[in-house]
Design an enzyme around this catalytic site. Structure first.
Site, mmCIF file in Angstrom:
data_model
loop_
_atom_site.group_PDB
_atom_site.id
_atom_site.type_symbol
_atom_site.label_atom_id
_atom_site.label_comp_id
_atom_site.label_asym_id
_atom_site.label_seq_id
_atom_site.Cartn_x
_atom_site.Cartn_y
_atom_site.Cartn_z
ATOM 1 N N GLY A 150 0.781 -1.222 0.000
ATOM 2 C CA GLY A 150 0.000 0.000 0.000
ATOM 3 C C GLY A 150 0.818 1.279 0.000
ATOM 4 C CG ASP A 180 3.126 -5.851 16.251
ATOM 5 O OD1 ASP A 180 2.503 -4.756 16.252
ATOM 6 O OD2 ASP A 180 2.597 -6.925 16.609
ATOM 7 C CE1 TYR A 216 -7.735 5.200 9.789
ATOM 8 C CE2 TYR A 216 -9.300 6.847 9.020
ATOM 9 C CZ TYR A 216 -8.071 6.227 8.932
ATOM 10 O OH TYR A 216 -7.171 6.645 7.973
ATOM 11 C CB VAL A 239 -4.678 5.802 -1.047
ATOM 12 C CG1 VAL A 239 -3.746 4.902 -1.841
ATOM 13 C CG2 VAL A 239 -4.128 7.230 -1.010
ATOM 14 C CG ASN A 251 -9.861 1.895 0.639
ATOM 15 O OD1 ASN A 251 -9.670 1.096 -0.266
ATOM 16 N ND2 ASN A 251 -9.214 3.063 0.705
#
Length: 254
Positions: free
Chosen positions: A18, A64, A177, A210, A215
């Protein structure tokens, strides 16, 4: 240390795919050594190998952001290999709703949101940024011109989110979010205020909507397009802004 220490060194969290991978690619194209933080070492190495095949100096790091031990281990590896860090891009983030478009994220409506989900989002999107930033901050202080970019969202703008006829008016309200990105913006300002005297510029970037896994690939911008504003802030000159919030079009309202 090796010869690549002559290059600027950048670490990007969540960089195996991404926007994060696009950021790493564009920084590598500018001649930086890029360190791709990824939770899955195999995926991180695959992404780094692809950048090396394209001529970049790229290395994968197991990272992480919700695990402080991996952040400290990454910092130790960077110190041993390069002695410093010039750019940190805090890109790793989660939506909390899985792979759904924003208009479908009804599980985040404040009156119905589960606290476990909200905590998980803040753990990655806010506390993870503190964890990683603080782990590598001693290395950033060794750079003559360190830059920190926190990948935020237009949704983190209280001005835009609160406008009754604004761009988010038709979307379900969010307790996870959206507030996490608002908190990230506030955190960006506080780090910028602390580090201003050291010449470390700290800004937040909104890549836009994006096309990514998060999404379910409903975004209309490519990862490369979204990465552009982040890369610009990561490569600011000495007179560049700090404590700002920017999209590709320019400054955004808080």
């Amino acid at each position: 240390m090796n010869a690549s220490t002559a290059r600027k060194v950048a670490m990007i969290t969540g960089a195996n795919k991404g926007i994060g991978r696009a950021i790493a690619g564009q920084l590598a194209e500018q001649g930086m050594t890029v360190l791709l933080g990824a939770r899955d070492p195999r995926r991180g190495e695959e992404a780094a190998a692809a950048l090396r095949a394209a001529g970049g100096d790229a290395h994968a790091l197991r990272l992480d952001v919700t695990d402080p031990a991996t952040a400290q281990e990454a910092a130790r590896w960077i110190e041993e290999r390069f002695g410093r860090l010039d750019v940190l891009v805090n890109n790793a983030g989660i939506t909390g709703s899985g792979q759904v478009a924003p208009q479908d994220a009804h599980d985040q409506v404040p009156s119905a949101a589960g606290l476990d989900m909200v905590r998980a989002v803040f753990e990655t999107n806010v506390f993870g940024v503190i964890t990683v930033t603080n782990a590598v901050l001693p290395l950033l202080r060794r750079s003559p011109a360190a830059r920190i970019v926190n990948v935020s969202s237009h949704a983190g703008s209280l001005t835009l989110a609160g406008a009754p006829d604004g761009p988010f008016a038709a979307l379900p309200p969010s307790a996870a979010y959206t507030p996490s990105k608002t908190a990230l913006n506030a955190l960006t300002v506080q780090y910028a205020n602390e580090l201003r005297k050291d010449g470390i510029l700290v800004n937040a970037a909104a890549p836009g909507y994006v096309d990514t896994d998060s999404n379910n690939h409903t975004g209309h911008l490519t990862p490369a397009q979204g990465a552009a504003v982040v890369v610009r802030l990561a490569t600011l000159g000495p007179d560049g802004p700090t404590a700002g919030f920017f999209s590709a079009e320019g400054p955004l309202p808080w």
